[in-house]
Design an enzyme around this catalytic site. Structure first.
Site: not given
Length: 462
Positions: A150, A172, A258
């Protein structure tokens, strides 16, 4: 069967490595593996040895004869590799603690891939990806680079667009959680649904169709986020803040987990500040989880991935990497959500940038499904986020303080003006060991006693 594969993992001492090994074992009939090389740095040698011995036990228990090599010599490890996977953390978890605690001490979000913390993780990581690619050019010029370090999208864009390694795919685990959750609330199997994702890493949306071709996106919005629904985040490390369903009805798309940091910023910030005050930021929790995991890994009788690994929050990353490798090797055409070059897939973003989208993975790599345009409300936010990413990459590669400050200023989760500059300076000082490209500016900052004493005192209470 095809020639024996050599797979190299940078960051081999990671607590996720057992999941990676499990993924290869589950695909033993698809992957003719000859050698797996786990690479780490001297600071990670103890963990490398612990997890490396466990990897050997797992492979032996599966009745396989794959060779496992443990090494601190990255350059020679890469010789003739077919695939290189990356799962490293520059500065280890102590760096993540700084990424979270310094911003939160000012009432600003501190998070691993978002806001100030995410930008600093990119500043530390991008130069190292460049060094790895330079080694690959000499040692394994035809290898694929599978990145799940990341911030995956920014790192993948740097690898492809700036360092020129076209054979790069970023991935991801977040989309996997969304697929599973949607199938669960609809009462069907994931394979009975078709998903289309579009956006950038940790900032994407998706739509869903059933096997008859009927779109069920709005139905899933109501099932997951409607009134009186107990909303749960799809990712273990994200607070279950409640979306305003009216906004999602207008979007007619499902948000990434997110998006809570942007759509429900006030509640997410309050929750993070509370964790900070209690000494329980995510990094601090993960440090304890990792300590417990490695105690488990030391057990000479343990030859399988323990259930406790799912508590790390990044579960499924490694298995997804294994599926990408299997799909490339076997030309499978598996549909996955990956970070890859846009090439017009999302019309609202630059042609040559990296996006996170649904794609078919085959021997050519990632072949993204066309999305087209986004509605204005989503388009505007996405374009700001991509511009911020591009500015972060420029700052990271050039050591450009002005660009770094500009990135801080336009990032939606960082207040502008004096706070942006104060936060940037504090974090540059805190991470000076891992930011040689900013050395001259850091030398200036070190003369500011107010900055240095504040950071030093804060980190004593870590």
């Amino acid at each position: 069967m095809s020639k024996k594969l050599k797979i190299v993992t940078i960051g081999g001492g990671s607590s996720y490595t057992p999941e990676l090994i499990e993924g290869y074992i589950l695909r033993k009939d698809q992957l003719n593996i000859g050698k797996i090389v786990l690479v780490d740095i001297p600071e990670g040698e103890e963990k490398l040895n612990i997890v490396g011995e466990m990897a050997k036990r797992m492979i032996k228990a599966a009745g396989l004869d794959w060779e496992v090599e443990l090494t601190l010599d990255r350059f020679n490890a890469l010789k003739d590799a077919d695939f290189v996977t990356t799962q490293f953390r520059v500065g280890l978890l102590d760096a993540r603690v700084k990424d979270e605690r310094i911003p939160l001490s000012h009432g600003v979000l501190g998070q691993e891939t978002n806001g100030a913390g995410g930008m600093f993780k990119a500043f530390r990581t991008i130069p190292v990806i460049g060094e790895i690619i330079e080694d690959m050019r000499e040692q394994c010029p035809d290898a694929w680079l599978i990145d799940f370090t990341n911030p995956a999208g920014i790192v993948t864009e740097a690898a492809i667009k700036h360092f020129g390694w076209e054979r790069t795919i970023g991935l991801c685990n977040v989309p996997i959680g969304h697929v599973t959750k949607a199938a669960e609330v609809l009462g069907v199997k994931p394979e009975d649904l078709h998903f289309r994702f579009a956006g950038i890493n940790h900032f994407h949306w998706h739509r869903i169709w059933d096997k008859e071709g009927n779109e069920v996106t709005e139905k899933v919005i109501e099932l997951l986020y409607g009134e009186d629904v107990n909303q749960e985040a799809e990712v273990a490390n994200i607070h279950d803040a409640v979306y305003n369903v009216e906004q999602l009805r207008d979007l007619k798309m499902l948000p990434c987990s997110y998006h809570r940091y942007y759509y429900i910023e006030d509640e997410m910030l309050e929750n993070n500040i509370e964790d900070f005050k209690n000494g329980k930021t995510r990094a601090q929790v993960v440090k304890q989880t990792e300590k417990e995991l490695f105690e488990l890994y030391k057990d000479p009788a343990l030859d399988y991935k323990p259930e406790q690994l799912t508590q790390r929050g990044g579960t499924h990353y490694s298995d997804a990497a294994c599926e990408i490798i299997a799909s490339i090797v076997n030309d499978k055409g598996t549909q996955m959500v990956v970070s890859t070059r846009n090439n017009g897939t999302i019309e609202d973003l630059p042609y040559d940038c990296v996006v996170e989208v649904s794609a078919r993975i085959d021997s050519r790599g990632a072949n993204p499904e066309n999305w087209g345009k986004l509605m204005p409300a989503a388009r505007g936010m996405l374009q700001i986020m991509k511009a911020m990413e591009e500015t972060v990459i420029r700052a990271a590669i050039d050591g450009d303080y002005n660009a770094a400050l500009h990135a801080f200023t336009i990032n939606p989760l960082v207040p502008g003006g004096r706070m942006a500059k104060r936060l940037l300076n504090e974090m540059l000082y805190a991470h000076k060991k891992h930011l040689p490209q900013f050395a001259d500016k850091i030398a200036e900052i070190e003369k500011d006693e107010e900055i240095t004493s504040y950071v030093d005192e804060l980190m004593k209470s870590n």
